[in-house]
Design an enzyme around this catalytic site. Structure first.
Site, short mmCIF file in Angstrom:
data_model
loop_
_atom_site.label_atom_id
_atom_site.label_comp_id
_atom_site.label_asym_id
_atom_site.label_seq_id
_atom_site.Cartn_x
_atom_site.Cartn_y
_atom_site.Cartn_z
N LYS A 61 -30.92 15.35 -50.11
CA LYS A 61 -30.99 15.88 -48.71
C LYS A 61 -29.59 16.34 -49.58
O LYS A 61 -28.83 16.97 -50.14
CB LYS A 61 -30.23 14.73 -48.17
CG LYS A 61 -31.71 13.85 -47.55
CD LYS A 61 -31.10 12.85 -46.11
CE LYS A 61 -32.45 12.81 -44.97
NZ LYS A 61 -32.09 11.75 -43.84
N ARG A 110 -36.27 6.92 -33.39
CA ARG A 110 -36.01 7.69 -32.22
C ARG A 110 -37.11 8.05 -31.75
O ARG A 110 -37.08 8.23 -30.70
CB ARG A 110 -34.37 8.77 -32.43
CG ARG A 110 -33.58 8.10 -32.90
CD ARG A 110 -33.71 9.84 -33.54
NE ARG A 110 -34.01 10.60 -34.87
CZ ARG A 110 -33.53 11.05 -35.28
NH1 ARG A 110 -32.99 12.33 -34.58
NH2 ARG A 110 -34.23 11.62 -36.39
N SER A 147 -28.16 13.56 -37.54
CA SER A 147 -27.31 14.16 -38.34
C SER A 147 -27.73 16.10 -38.43
O SER A 147 -26.45 16.49 -38.21
CB SER A 147 -27.41 13.47 -39.58
OG SER A 147 -26.89 11.92 -39.46
#
Length: 165
Positions: A61, A110, A147
């Site tokens: 990432k 989510r 994020s």
């Protein structure tokens, strides 16, 4: 027969509403740590005696903040909560969990996409790390907080304070 029954009962501690003296880790890159992450931490705390927020150093990432800064920011949020510890780690999650003595991993979900990813990770963590995964679903209204989206808003100069604890 009566003694046998009472002996069996004595072998099991009473149910305390949580997982007893269990220690869990809540892992992620947390770049940034959002109100969605905070919701998961606060909802997981009643389940465990201690929760370690483990900030991952990920080569997969793109992380814009230094790890030390992210750890410090999260520590400030929970400075008055002695059951929360914040650490960083750069090895496999199963190795870090073993090192700190955790038997559980807490993860937030989510969407169906998150669920599928977490299910696969849970199988790996159980098989190779003897870790059980506890999934907590996002609270209504927080399902779209991520994020990556918060980073994008920040990149384009938008105010992100409503998404940060």
């Amino acid at each position: 027969m009566t003694n046998e029954i009472s002996n069996k009962t004595d072998q099991h501690p009473p149910h305390t509403g949580g997982l007893g003296e269990a220690l869990a880790v809540f892992t992620g890159t947390f770049d940034p740590f959002t109100i969605g992450h905070d919701s998961i931490v606060r909802r997981a705390l009643p389940l465990f005696e201690k929760l370690i927020i483990a900030v991952a150093v990920s080569k997969l990432k793109n992380t814009e903040e230094e790890i030390a800064q992210r750890v410090a920011d999260i520590q400030r949020i929970y400075k008055d909560e002695p059951r929360v510890e914040v650490i960083s780690y750069s090895d496999l999650t199963i190795d870090m969990a073993r090192r700190v003595g955790a038997k559980f991993i807490v993860r937030g979900v989510r969407s169906v996409k998150d669920y599928e990813y977490e299910r696969e990770q849970a199988e790996f963590n159980r098989k190779f790390g003897d870790l059980e995964t506890i999934l907590l679903f996002a609270e209504p209204g927080l399902e779209s907080v991520s994020s990556s989206l918060v980073r994008e808003l920040k990149f384009f100069g938008r105010d992100i304070t409503e998404f940060l604890p």
